[in-house]
Motif scaffolding. Structure first.
Motif, short mmCIF file in Angstrom:
data_model
loop_
_atom_site.label_atom_id
_atom_site.label_comp_id
_atom_site.label_asym_id
_atom_site.label_seq_id
_atom_site.Cartn_x
_atom_site.Cartn_y
_atom_site.Cartn_z
N LEU B 65 0.82 -1.22 0.00
CA LEU B 65 0.00 0.00 0.00
C LEU B 65 0.86 1.26 0.00
N ILE B 66 2.03 1.22 0.65
CA ILE B 66 2.90 2.40 0.61
C ILE B 66 3.40 2.64 -0.81
N ARG B 67 3.66 1.54 -1.55
CA ARG B 67 4.03 1.70 -2.96
C ARG B 67 2.93 2.44 -3.74
N ALA B 68 1.67 2.20 -3.39
CA ALA B 68 0.59 2.87 -4.12
C ALA B 68 0.49 4.33 -3.73
N THR B 69 0.86 4.70 -2.49
CA THR B 69 0.59 6.06 -2.05
C THR B 69 1.80 6.97 -2.10
N VAL B 70 3.01 6.43 -2.25
CA VAL B 70 4.18 7.30 -2.16
C VAL B 70 4.27 8.15 -3.43
N GLY B 71 4.61 9.43 -3.26
CA GLY B 71 4.77 10.32 -4.38
C GLY B 71 3.48 10.75 -5.04
N VAL B 72 2.36 10.53 -4.36
CA VAL B 72 1.07 10.90 -4.94
C VAL B 72 0.63 12.24 -4.38
N LYS B 73 0.32 13.16 -5.27
CA LYS B 73 -0.18 14.46 -4.80
C LYS B 73 -1.61 14.64 -5.31
N LEU B 74 -2.54 14.81 -4.39
CA LEU B 74 -3.94 14.94 -4.77
C LEU B 74 -4.45 16.30 -4.32
N PRO B 75 -5.33 16.91 -5.11
CA PRO B 75 -6.00 18.12 -4.62
C PRO B 75 -6.96 17.74 -3.49
N PRO B 76 -7.28 18.69 -2.59
CA PRO B 76 -8.22 18.37 -1.51
C PRO B 76 -9.59 18.01 -2.07
N GLU B 77 -10.25 17.09 -1.40
CA GLU B 77 -11.49 16.51 -1.92
C GLU B 77 -12.63 17.52 -1.84
N LYS B 78 -13.38 17.62 -2.93
CA LYS B 78 -14.55 18.50 -2.90
C LYS B 78 -15.69 17.79 -2.18
N VAL B 79 -16.48 18.54 -1.44
CA VAL B 79 -17.49 17.90 -0.60
C VAL B 79 -18.90 18.15 -1.09
N LYS B 80 -19.07 18.82 -2.25
CA LYS B 80 -20.43 19.13 -2.65
C LYS B 80 -21.10 17.90 -3.27
N GLY B 81 -22.41 17.81 -3.12
CA GLY B 81 -23.18 16.80 -3.80
C GLY B 81 -23.00 15.40 -3.29
N ARG B 82 -22.64 15.25 -1.98
CA ARG B 82 -22.46 13.90 -1.50
C ARG B 82 -23.41 13.56 -0.38
N ILE B 83 -24.40 14.40 -0.14
CA ILE B 83 -25.32 14.12 0.96
C ILE B 83 -26.19 12.90 0.65
N GLY B 84 -26.53 12.71 -0.65
CA GLY B 84 -27.34 11.55 -1.03
C GLY B 84 -26.60 10.25 -0.80
N TYR B 85 -25.32 10.20 -1.24
CA TYR B 85 -24.50 9.02 -1.00
C TYR B 85 -24.37 8.76 0.49
N PHE B 86 -24.13 9.85 1.25
CA PHE B 86 -23.93 9.73 2.69
C PHE B 86 -25.15 9.11 3.36
N LEU B 87 -26.34 9.64 3.02
CA LEU B 87 -27.57 9.11 3.63
C LEU B 87 -27.80 7.66 3.26
N PHE B 88 -27.56 7.34 1.98
CA PHE B 88 -27.73 5.96 1.53
C PHE B 88 -26.82 5.01 2.30
N ALA B 89 -25.54 5.43 2.45
CA ALA B 89 -24.59 4.56 3.15
C ALA B 89 -24.97 4.41 4.61
N VAL B 90 -25.42 5.51 5.25
CA VAL B 90 -25.78 5.42 6.67
C VAL B 90 -26.98 4.50 6.86
N VAL B 91 -27.98 4.62 5.98
CA VAL B 91 -29.16 3.74 6.09
C VAL B 91 -28.74 2.28 5.92
N PHE B 92 -27.86 2.03 4.94
CA PHE B 92 -27.42 0.66 4.68
C PHE B 92 -26.68 0.09 5.89
N VAL B 93 -25.76 0.89 6.46
CA VAL B 93 -24.95 0.39 7.58
C VAL B 93 -25.83 0.18 8.82
#
Lengths: 112, 172
Positions: B65-93
């Protein structure tokens, strides 16, 4: 009983991580957590109070062992988990080299 | 009894940290902490073979897993439009937790397993296979075909990884 409930909570944390996160590495981590929880649950089911590890000793002749069958099955499952994780990470590394991101929303060049 | 609770609670804390951290290298290392907690728990549950295997597999998967993550630069994650996914996952769990809580009553109590098949193995392992370690007697003798399948899966995954990551013979 409460140990089983804690084990289910650990599994559901992994499941939530697998469902909600959009980073591929985070998804792999969630799958790993769920797998740990399942392995732990089987070993918890086979545990016996005041029993020994299932290794026969010539000098301490006891037959009071924990259940050896779940241990043998989970030994197989742990090694298979390593193989599955290696394949997933290899695919993720290839995807990062091609798209320069781990976000599954950005990986859609094949779409439509 | 208490030590099992403490270690599993530590594993849950490590899992939450691994899930919520932004930096991927840190969350991979938190996953390693969860795996080490699982190793300790296997030792406490009288499963030394599993503890050894889990430790080795944990170190290997951390390296992968360190091989997969080393040297990776990602922009910060956008948080818009994920309330539907969030609710679905919470109901499922939550539905999963409710069903599993209902199923808890059907399980045998902690510390008193059924051992329908296991007691047979314990009784006959030494006489039939000559192995002092009953777990290795089960995986190598009573259930040898399972181990053959496991080796096949491991070999297939190695071939798969080689086919995915190799660079020669690939058209640009």
């Amino acid at each position: 009983m409460s140990l089983y409930a804690l084990c289910f909570i650990l599994f559901s944390i992994g499941l939530y991580c697998l469902l909600v996160k959009r980073n591929l590495v985070k998804k792999i981590i969630g799958l790993g957590i769920a797998e740990y929880a399942v392995n732990l649950f089987f070993i918890l089911l086979g545990f016996k109070e005041n029993a020994e590890a299932p290794i026969i000793d010539k000098y301490a002749a006891t037959q009071n062992f924990v259940d050896p069958l779940p241990q043998a099955l989970i030994l197989t499952s742990i090694v298979i988990g390593l193989g599955v994780m290696a394949v997933m990470v290899a695919i993720s590394v290839r995807i990062y080299e091609k798209y320069r991101t781990f976000d599954i929303r950005e990986i859609r060049r094949l779409k439509g | 009894m208490l030590e099992h609770h403490v270690i599993i609670l530590l594993m849950i804390a490590g899992a939450i940290v691994a899930m919520e951290l932004e930096d991927m290298l840190s969350s991979v290392i938190a996953l390693g902490a969860v795996g080490i907690g699982l190793t300790l728990e296997f030792l406490l549950l009288r499963a030394p073979d599993l503890a050894i295997t889990q430790l080795v597999v944990e170190i290997l998967s951390l390296i992968i897993l360190i091989r997969a993550t080393v040297g990776v630069k990602l922009p910060p994650e956008k948080v818009k439009g994920r309330i539907g996914y969030f609710l679905f996952a919470v109901v499922f769990v939550v539905a999963f937790l409710v069903f599993s809580y209902r199923a808890l009553g059907a399980l045998p109590a902690f510390g008193s397993p059924i051992m329908k098949m296991g007691s047979l193995y314990v009784k006959e392992a030494l006489a039939k296979t000559g192995a002092a370690n009953i777990v290795s007697a089960v995986i190598l003798d009573f259930r040898g075909y399972d181990t053959l399948g496991e080796a096949t899966i491991l070999f297939t995954s190695v071939i798969g990884v080689l086919a995915i990551v190799r660079k020669v013979g690939r058209k640009p």
